[in-house]
Design an enzyme around this catalytic site. Structure first.
Site, mmCIF file in Angstrom:
data_model
loop_
_atom_site.group_PDB
_atom_site.id
_atom_site.type_symbol
_atom_site.label_atom_id
_atom_site.label_comp_id
_atom_site.label_asym_id
_atom_site.label_seq_id
_atom_site.Cartn_x
_atom_site.Cartn_y
_atom_site.Cartn_z
ATOM 1 C CG ASP A 146 -2.306 -0.278 1.028
ATOM 2 O OD1 ASP A 146 -2.608 -0.829 -0.039
ATOM 3 O OD2 ASP A 146 -3.130 0.026 1.901
ATOM 4 C CE1 TYR A 153 5.930 3.987 3.963
ATOM 5 C CE2 TYR A 153 6.596 5.488 2.220
ATOM 6 C CZ TYR A 153 6.886 4.437 3.067
ATOM 7 O OH TYR A 153 8.109 3.832 3.026
ATOM 8 C CG PHE A 201 9.707 0.146 0.376
ATOM 9 C CD1 PHE A 201 9.428 -0.273 1.672
ATOM 10 C CD2 PHE A 201 9.611 -0.796 -0.646
ATOM 11 C CE1 PHE A 201 9.062 -1.586 1.942
ATOM 12 C CE2 PHE A 201 9.240 -2.104 -0.379
ATOM 13 C CZ PHE A 201 8.970 -2.505 0.920
ATOM 14 C CG HIS A 214 8.052 -6.185 4.704
ATOM 15 N ND1 HIS A 214 8.225 -5.002 5.403
ATOM 16 C CD2 HIS A 214 7.336 -5.862 3.598
ATOM 17 C CE1 HIS A 214 7.639 -4.020 4.747
ATOM 18 N NE2 HIS A 214 7.089 -4.511 3.648
#
Length: 237
Positions: free
Chosen positions: A70, A72, A91, A201
């Site tokens: 998703d 932010y 990211f 992750h």
């Protein structure tokens, strides 16, 4: 969101590669959903940034694919102006953002450990995108402060199609699959002609379970070098 601005403002090679999807019924429904959302809620990233991954990294220039989930859903207020952390690259945050998200901090820590590069002072990864790294979130928009709020509205179908199209029409790409969500996309990739690197992750909840020490950044450059392809400069300046 205006009908004009919802149209993909992306590099032309993507418009050609994804033409069928852009003209599909599901994408029309997705645009309708976004128009309704814009009338009722604040959504991120801002309209002009939704397709930044496709703006900065042309289809035929992709070397590496990093898959996030998703955008932010948070923002900062700087000098009275709202600065969304999402800007269309997974990211990544805008250079002006004063807060670097924890997962991105851990990515920088692994690069430091792997390549001995200095920890950057900002979190804008657009320099990676411009070198051929497709920074792809599975969902390209989100409601402010509501994680996952735009899931299952059509974005995942679109981004899965992006991955499949790259797998089918390109060769020798490197897919960095961090965490279970990204690794579930492995079934879309032909591993006989592409490279797949998997790790935990980079989230603080899982980074110590296999992300730290994965050396994906040096390994990516080793693969590129072996294929006589220009390596990635991972250093953020």
């Amino acid at each position: 969101m205006s009908e004009k601005k919802i149209k993909p403002e992306i590099e032309n090679s993507w418009k050609i590669a994804m033409e069928k999807d852009f003209n599909s019924d599901y994408f029309v429904q997705l645009k309708s959903f976004l128009l309704q959302e814009k009338q009722k809620n604040q959504i991120f990233p801002e309209e002009q940034h939704i397709f930044n991954a496709f703006k900065y990294t042309p289809f035929n220039k992709v070397k590496v694919v990093i898959i996030g989930q998703d955008p932010y859903h948070s923002f900062e207020t700087i000098d009275g102006e709202i600065l969304p952390h999402a800007h269309g690259l997974c990211f990544s945050v805008p250079k002006e953002a004063k807060k670097i998200p924890p997962s991105l901090k851990n990515i920088f820590k692994e690069i430091k450990q792997d390549l001995d590069y200095d920890i950057p002072t900002h979190g804008n990864l657009s320099s990676w995108a411009k070198q051929g790294i497709l920074l792809l979130n599975a969902t390209l928009t989100v409601r402010s402060h509501e994680a996952g709020s735009h899931q299952k509205q059509g974005w995942e179908k679109f981004t899965d199609s992006v991955i499949k199209r790259l797998s089918e029409e390109r060769e020798g790409l490197i897919f960095l699959l961090w965490g279970r969500f990204a690794q579930n996309k492995e079934e879309l990739i032909d591993s006989s002609i592409h490279h797949i690197l998997k790790a935990a992750h980079p989230s603080p909840f899982s980074a110590y379970n296999g992300f730290f020490g994965c050396q994906h950044f040096s390994k990516t450059n080793e693969i590129l070098s072996n294929n006589d392809t220009e390596k990635i400069d991972w250093q953020i300046k």
